[in-house]
Design an enzyme around this catalytic site. Structure first.
Site, PDB file in Angstrom:
ATOM      1  N   ARG A  40       0.805  -1.355  -0.165  1.00 44.29           N
ATOM      2  CA  ARG A  40      -0.037   0.071  -0.015  1.00 44.29           C
ATOM      3  C   ARG A  40       0.808   1.326  -0.040  1.00 44.29           C
ATOM      4  O   ARG A  40       0.593   2.362  -0.641  1.00 44.29           O
ATOM      5  CB  ARG A  40      -1.198  -0.098   1.075  1.00 44.29           C
ATOM      6  CG  ARG A  40      -1.950  -1.089   0.958  1.00 44.29           C
ATOM      7  CD  ARG A  40      -3.024  -1.108   2.074  1.00 44.29           C
ATOM      8  NE  ARG A  40      -4.210  -2.023   1.959  1.00 44.29           N
ATOM      9  CZ  ARG A  40      -4.818  -2.409   2.532  1.00 44.29           C
ATOM     10  NH1 ARG A  40      -4.752  -2.377   3.986  1.00 44.29           N
ATOM     11  NH2 ARG A  40      -5.886  -3.401   2.134  1.00 44.29           N
ATOM     12  N   LYS A  62     -19.793 -18.058   0.629  1.00 45.99           N
ATOM     13  CA  LYS A  62     -21.165 -18.018   0.485  1.00 45.99           C
ATOM     14  C   LYS A  62     -21.629 -17.228  -0.384  1.00 45.99           C
ATOM     15  O   LYS A  62     -21.317 -16.089  -0.945  1.00 45.99           O
ATOM     16  CB  LYS A  62     -21.527 -17.277   2.133  1.00 45.99           C
ATOM     17  CG  LYS A  62     -21.118 -17.951   3.298  1.00 45.99           C
ATOM     18  CD  LYS A  62     -21.426 -17.364   4.459  1.00 45.99           C
ATOM     19  CE  LYS A  62     -21.437 -18.186   5.700  1.00 45.99           C
ATOM     20  NZ  LYS A  62     -21.631 -17.668   7.163  1.00 45.99           N
ATOM     21  N   GLY A 120     -10.367  -9.987  -1.594  1.00 42.07           N
ATOM     22  CA  GLY A 120      -9.414 -10.518  -0.533  1.00 42.07           C
ATOM     23  C   GLY A 120      -8.972 -11.681  -1.137  1.00 42.07           C
ATOM     24  O   GLY A 120      -7.648 -11.954  -1.285  1.00 42.07           O
ATOM     25  N   GLY A 179     -13.704  -4.606  -0.311  1.00 42.36           N
ATOM     26  CA  GLY A 179     -14.982  -4.019  -0.198  1.00 42.36           C
ATOM     27  C   GLY A 179     -15.595  -3.103  -1.031  1.00 42.36           C
ATOM     28  O   GLY A 179     -16.578  -3.117  -1.734  1.00 42.36           O
TER      29      GLY A 179
HETATM   30  P1  AMP Z   1     -15.111 -15.446   0.627  1.00 42.42           P
HETATM   31  O1  AMP Z   1     -14.493 -14.437   1.581  1.00 42.42           O
HETATM   32  O2  AMP Z   1     -16.561 -15.365   0.665  1.00 42.42           O
HETATM   33  O3  AMP Z   1     -14.690 -14.751  -0.620  1.00 42.42           O
HETATM   34  O4  AMP Z   1     -14.729 -16.614   0.929  1.00 42.42           O
HETATM   35  C1  AMP Z   1     -13.462 -17.169   1.077  1.00 42.42           C
HETATM   36  C2  AMP Z   1     -13.196 -18.559   1.463  1.00 42.42           C
HETATM   37  O5  AMP Z   1     -14.272 -19.468   0.981  1.00 42.42           O
HETATM   38  C3  AMP Z   1     -11.983 -19.229   1.490  1.00 42.42           C
HETATM   39  O6  AMP Z   1     -11.403 -19.027   3.112  1.00 42.42           O
HETATM   40  C4  AMP Z   1     -12.160 -20.528   1.186  1.00 42.42           C
HETATM   41  O7  AMP Z   1     -11.342 -21.530   1.832  1.00 42.42           O
HETATM   42  C5  AMP Z   1     -13.717 -20.475   1.492  1.00 42.42           C
HETATM   43  N1  AMP Z   1     -14.213 -21.685   0.606  1.00 42.42           N
HETATM   44  C6  AMP Z   1     -13.948 -22.206  -0.554  1.00 42.42           C
HETATM   45  N2  AMP Z   1     -14.658 -23.064  -1.017  1.00 42.42           N
HETATM   46  C7  AMP Z   1     -15.325 -23.744   0.015  1.00 42.42           C
HETATM   47  C8  AMP Z   1     -16.272 -24.787   0.174  1.00 42.42           C
HETATM   48  N3  AMP Z   1     -16.364 -25.664  -0.712  1.00 42.42           N
HETATM   49  N4  AMP Z   1     -16.268 -25.204   1.627  1.00 42.42           N
HETATM   50  C9  AMP Z   1     -16.036 -24.121   2.636  1.00 42.42           C
HETATM   51  N5  AMP Z   1     -15.380 -22.891   2.137  1.00 42.42           N
HETATM   52  C10 AMP Z   1     -15.081 -22.859   1.271  1.00 42.42           C
END
Ligand code: AMP
Length: 396
Positions: A35, A198, A354, A377
């Site tokens: 940064r 999610k 991220g 974000g």
């Molecule tokens: P996000 O911050 O929503 O982009 O989520 C990223 C996180 O999702 C990472 O830490 C991954 O380990 C997790 N992730 C990816 N695929 C899966 C899965 N099939 N089951 C559980 N967690 C997951």
């Protein structure tokens, strides 16, 4: 709104909002200077054009006023080294000392103000606080894309005190230009690859992208909510029951817009959430009870690769699996390499958010894609189609 490349900075004091929220170790040494490096071109531009710079930023999340561990003073040596200028420091971002040091600044000099978030007025977007910051300078530059989605005093409110003399710095300009290359001007076929844990974090992006992309590739934990919506069995995989209807609506909207919505056909499944769990490949719609999907399977990886390689514009947000565990990283590796190969063949690729940034860095492919957004974000909200207060305050 003024253009940093055309503005005459001669003898102007330029208050510049940067993102110096850098990680520090226990000895207050900077462990990742990305940064700081990113902010240098804007600061140099002002200095080389005859101006002086007053830098302001936040660092960490101080709760109740000043805390030594969150002091921006820790950054002075590194910043001085990178700029080749002896950076001065004001141990309060407003008040007499800041006013005196800012008042005495000569062309070519740099003053760093103490952490803005030692005042709760910063995050509250307090106008009086913004006015005090504004009183230190003649010109305002916002170069902190990472906080552009916040209406804080230093990121948005302050702009009203510089109706004629406000502009974006190079970090902001680059982010906006590159994100718009996908969202507004994407050359077809446009492919968005969305993964991560999610659906809840991604549904607004999916909805905003549905009329802008040709292909939507879904991976990560969120694919299982879509698979349940299609009537599949997903065992113990991550599912958001309250979003099954939303997932159905998104797929319907995609069909109406002729968007190819790709849900993985196979998965890597495991009997527990552990790198050393028993694992096997399986049809992603027929996951047995007691097993959970932790990555996309090889068949899906190949389909995704083919689509990515035939795309002209690519957006990637979110890993395809639990890439932090080596045994469930293959899908994410495959996608990252396919994006790098497509970029080599002339596609424009934007990586943002991220965990996909962490993934692309982990696989050392950050220089093989077109642009890696630093926005987090802010980038996600921009792609969701929201107005960013930090952007609007400069543009209006
Ligand atoms: P996000 O911050 O929503 O982009 O989520 C990223 C996180 O999702 C990472 O830490 C991954 O380990 C997790 N992730 C990816 N695929 C899966 C899965 N099939 N089951 C559980 N967690 C997951």
């Amino acid at each position: 709104m003024k253009n940093i490349d055309k503005f005459d900075f001669t003898n102007k004091k330029v208050i510049t909002r940067v993102d110096f929220n850098v990680p520090l170790n226990d000895d207050f040494e900077i462990t990742d200077d990305t940064r700081i490096r990113a902010a240098i071109p804007t600061i140099r531009k002002v200095l080389n054009s005859g101006g002086s710079v007053i830098l302001m930023s936040h660092l960490g999340r101080p709760k109740n006023g000043p805390e030594h561990k969150f002091s921006l003073q820790h950054l002075v040596p590194e910043l001085s080294k990178q700029l080749g200028v002896n950076v001065q420091f004001a141990d309060d971002c407003i008040g007499d000392q800041a006013a005196e040091k800012a008042g005495n600044l000569k062309a070519g000099q740099v003053l760093l103000l103490e952490n803005l978030r030692f005042y709760k007025e910063e995050t509250k977007g307090d106008e009086e606080f913004a006015k005090k910051l504004a009183s230190l300078a003649d010109v305002y530059i916002n170069d902190a894309f990472g906080t552009a989605h916040r209406a804080h005093a230093s990121t948005a409110i302050i702009a009203k005190f510089f109706p004629e003399n406000k502009m974006f710095g190079y970090v902001m300009n680059n982010e906006l230009i590159n994100i718009n290359k996908v969202v507004k001007e994407g050359k077809k076929p446009v492919t968005a690859i969305l993964g991560g844990a999610k659906v809840s974090g991604k549904i607004e992006i999916i909805n905003n992208l549905i009329d802008k992309v040709d292909n939507l590739l879904i991976g990560g934990g969120m694919m299982f909510t879509f698979i349940v919506a299609l009537g599949g069995e997903v065992g113990n995989s991550l599912v958001e029951d309250d979003l099954i209807e939303t997932a159905k609506e998104a797929m319907k909207k995609a069909e109406e817009n002729n968007v190819c919505f790709h849900i993985p056909t196979d998965a890597v499944i495991a009997d527990k959430f552990d790198n050393d769990a028993n694992q096997k490949f399986c049809n992603s719609h027929e996951i047995p009870k007691g097993w959970m999907g932790l990555d996309i399977g090889p068949e899906t990886g190949q389909v995704f690769r083919d689509i990515i390689e035939s795309s002209e514009t690519i957006l990637w947000n979110g890993p395809m699996g639990v890439f932090e565990m080596d045994n469930f990283a293959q899908g994410t590796i495959e996608v990252a390499h396919a994006i790098a190969d497509a970029t080599k063949n002339g596609a424009f690729s934007l990586i943002g958010g991220g965990d996909s940034v962490a993934a692309i860095n982990k696989f050392k492919l950050q220089d093989d894609v077109s642009y890696v957004s630093t926005g987090g974000g802010a980038m996600l909200e921009f792609i969701e189609g929201k107005t960013l207060p930090g952007v609007a305050a400069i543009e209006e």
